[in-house]
Design an enzyme around this catalytic site. Sequence first.
Site: not given
Ligand code: 5GP
Length: 114
Positions: A30-31, A87, A93, A100, A102
């Site tokens: 994760d970034i 999520n 969230g 995906h 986590h």
């Molecule tokens: P969500 O909030 O949808 O459950 O998780 C999305 C995740 O994607 C977040 O934890 C966010 O930090 C990660 N994310 C968003 N943009 C990027 C990216 O460009 N590269 C990577 N590796 N992770 C990303």
Amino acid sequence: MSKTLFEKIIAREIPAAIVYEDDSVLAFRDINPQAPTHVLIVPKKAIPRISEAKTADQQLLGHLLLKAAEVADKLGLTPSGYRLVINNGADGGETVEHLHIHILGGRHMAWPPG
Ligand code: 5GP
């Protein structure tokens, strides 16, 4: 339809630190990590979210979950434990519309989640 962010990572159009790949899933760091280890594992098929998965996705979802555990193990998280999170939608969230899981580990996770 335009590619999701994660489809662009799968296609190597956006760089990511990839930790596992096979024909149907990709795992990458994760970034914006929320734990010492924070990896996302995604199906290559762009299912928007778990609430939109279909019966036809059953085998893929089982594979995704088993591989999440395998990746966590490969990253050394099994002995101390880890958390898998999906999520779904606004209150869940969710920010990226591509299913995906986590994989979070390397510190104790509080319950209930924030
Ligand atoms: P969500 O909030 O949808 O459950 O998780 C999305 C995740 O994607 C977040 O934890 C966010 O930090 C990660 N994310 C968003 N943009 C990027 C990216 O460009 N590269 C990577 N590796 N992770 C990303």
